[in-house]
Design a protein around this motif. Sequence first.
Motif, short mmCIF file in Angstrom:
data_model
loop_
_atom_site.label_atom_id
_atom_site.label_comp_id
_atom_site.label_asym_id
_atom_site.label_seq_id
_atom_site.Cartn_x
_atom_site.Cartn_y
_atom_site.Cartn_z
N THR A 20 0.84 -1.06 -0.21
CA THR A 20 0.00 -0.03 0.21
C THR A 20 0.93 1.14 -0.43
O THR A 20 0.42 2.37 -0.45
N ALA A 21 2.08 1.07 0.51
CA ALA A 21 3.34 2.09 -0.14
C ALA A 21 3.28 2.80 -1.23
O ALA A 21 3.75 4.20 -1.53
N SER A 22 2.73 1.95 -2.55
CA SER A 22 2.68 2.40 -3.75
C SER A 22 1.23 1.44 -4.45
O SER A 22 0.12 2.03 -3.94
N ASP A 23 1.20 0.98 -5.24
CA ASP A 23 -0.05 0.71 -5.57
C ASP A 23 -0.72 -1.13 -5.56
O ASP A 23 -1.17 -2.07 -6.14
N GLY A 24 0.14 -1.20 -4.15
CA GLY A 24 -0.49 -3.02 -4.31
C GLY A 24 -1.30 -2.49 -3.12
O GLY A 24 -1.69 -1.42 -2.39
N MET A 25 -2.11 -4.35 -2.77
CA MET A 25 -3.30 -3.93 -2.62
C MET A 25 -3.34 -4.36 -0.70
O MET A 25 -4.16 -3.88 0.09
N LEU A 26 -1.87 -4.62 -0.39
CA LEU A 26 -1.53 -4.91 0.69
C LEU A 26 -0.80 -4.50 2.00
O LEU A 26 0.28 -3.57 1.38
N SER A 27 -1.00 -4.27 3.20
CA SER A 27 0.47 -3.72 3.82
C SER A 27 1.48 -4.66 4.01
O SER A 27 1.85 -5.39 3.64
N PRO A 28 2.78 -3.46 3.93
CA PRO A 28 3.63 -4.08 3.40
C PRO A 28 4.23 -5.07 4.87
O PRO A 28 4.58 -6.02 4.87
N ALA A 29 3.45 -5.74 6.26
CA ALA A 29 3.65 -5.75 6.98
C ALA A 29 2.79 -6.82 6.88
O ALA A 29 3.04 -8.44 6.80
N GLU A 74 -11.46 11.68 -6.23
CA GLU A 74 -11.69 10.73 -6.25
C GLU A 74 -10.79 9.35 -5.70
O GLU A 74 -11.43 8.53 -5.28
N VAL A 75 -10.13 9.40 -6.83
CA VAL A 75 -9.05 8.03 -7.14
C VAL A 75 -8.27 8.01 -5.66
O VAL A 75 -7.91 6.97 -4.48
N GLU A 76 -8.19 9.12 -4.94
CA GLU A 76 -7.35 9.44 -3.00
C GLU A 76 -8.35 8.82 -2.19
O GLU A 76 -8.28 8.06 -1.25
N ASN A 77 -9.59 9.34 -2.52
CA ASN A 77 -10.96 8.68 -1.70
C ASN A 77 -10.92 7.51 -1.59
O ASN A 77 -11.61 7.14 -0.79
N ARG A 78 -10.74 6.58 -2.00
CA ARG A 78 -10.84 5.49 -3.02
C ARG A 78 -10.29 4.55 -2.07
O ARG A 78 -10.49 2.88 -2.07
N LEU A 79 -9.23 4.93 -1.65
CA LEU A 79 -8.25 4.35 -0.57
C LEU A 79 -9.16 3.94 0.84
O LEU A 79 -8.77 3.10 1.41
N GLY A 80 -9.77 4.30 1.09
CA GLY A 80 -10.53 4.54 2.53
C GLY A 80 -9.75 5.16 3.50
O GLY A 80 -9.88 4.71 4.58
N ARG A 81 -8.56 5.54 3.41
CA ARG A 81 -7.71 6.20 4.12
C ARG A 81 -6.43 7.44 3.82
O ARG A 81 -6.38 6.79 2.59
N PRO A 82 -6.45 8.50 4.84
CA PRO A 82 -5.26 9.13 4.21
C PRO A 82 -4.05 8.45 3.11
O PRO A 82 -3.83 7.98 3.90
N LEU A 83 -3.47 9.29 2.79
CA LEU A 83 -2.91 8.81 2.39
C LEU A 83 -1.48 9.78 2.17
O LEU A 83 -1.14 10.65 3.27
N GLU A 84 -0.37 8.22 3.32
CA GLU A 84 0.95 8.91 4.17
C GLU A 84 1.40 8.98 3.24
O GLU A 84 2.12 9.22 1.98
#
Length: 286
Positions: free
Chosen positions: A14-23, A124-134
């Motif tokens: 999720t740091a770039s365009d993946g769907m899962l967090s690094p952990a 809309e693209v940013e909101n689609r994340l469902g969280r603030p962009l870090e």
Amino acid sequence: MEAQGLCDLHTHTTASDGMLSPAENVRLARQKGLAAVAITDHDTVAGIPEALEAARQYGITVVPGIEISTRMKGKDIHVLGYYMDYRESVFLERLEGLRRTRDERNGLIIARLNELGIPITIEEVENRLGRPLEPDETLGRPHIADVLVAKGFAADFRDAFDKYLAEGAAAYVSVPRLSPGEACQWIREAGGVPVLAHPGLYGDDELVCSIIEQDKPAGLEVSHSDHNAAAEAKYRSMAESYGLIPTGGSDFHGVRQGVVFHGELGGRTVSIRALDLLQAAAQERA
């Protein structure tokens, strides 16, 4: 099948365009029995600290990495980097510049889509994340594809790329980028090892050979989710002929709109011995 001693050297979070967090990438790699996994987000190292912390929890090796976007002779070329000092100030400043270029590209894509009669905004693209962009995270074309599918302008993720976002498609935009040679140099100057990513995707082996000869990456990504057996054999032979480290990975991004982009984590691997070669190359340049 027991995958002990294998590693996936190409995954996104999720740091770039993946769907899962690094952990979560690290947890999944451990679940699949891998010995190591590399975090190689696009133009950012923001996911590495979390992944390294998870590595201690799950008892698996995490390789700090990156995938830098470059351009040469009209083609997007990606350069992977491993074992660079991801906290080095000059390297971080350079990556910040790349992310500004990426933001510019995203805005131009949105404008092109609007010209095509598709009402979509970067909000809309940013909101689609469902969280603030870090801080230091990046948005990419897959995030735009998500919105295109959600609004009914594409049937699925692959359709969104084929119609609008892939190179040569209706809303594809090319912006000035650094060269593969510059990316290799940045990685080396940060103490890392550059590797030319997925050569089979460029459709131009003459260009691949030219980059190898001119820019001197230390490795070539031989095994990749978009390489079939014939391509893998060809690029393994190429790596041997140039004395390059043969690497490999899934290019895992996760599942979007029911479609796995590139491949499943652990779907393409190399022996853990590849890490010894990469570390030796990094020490040689130290």
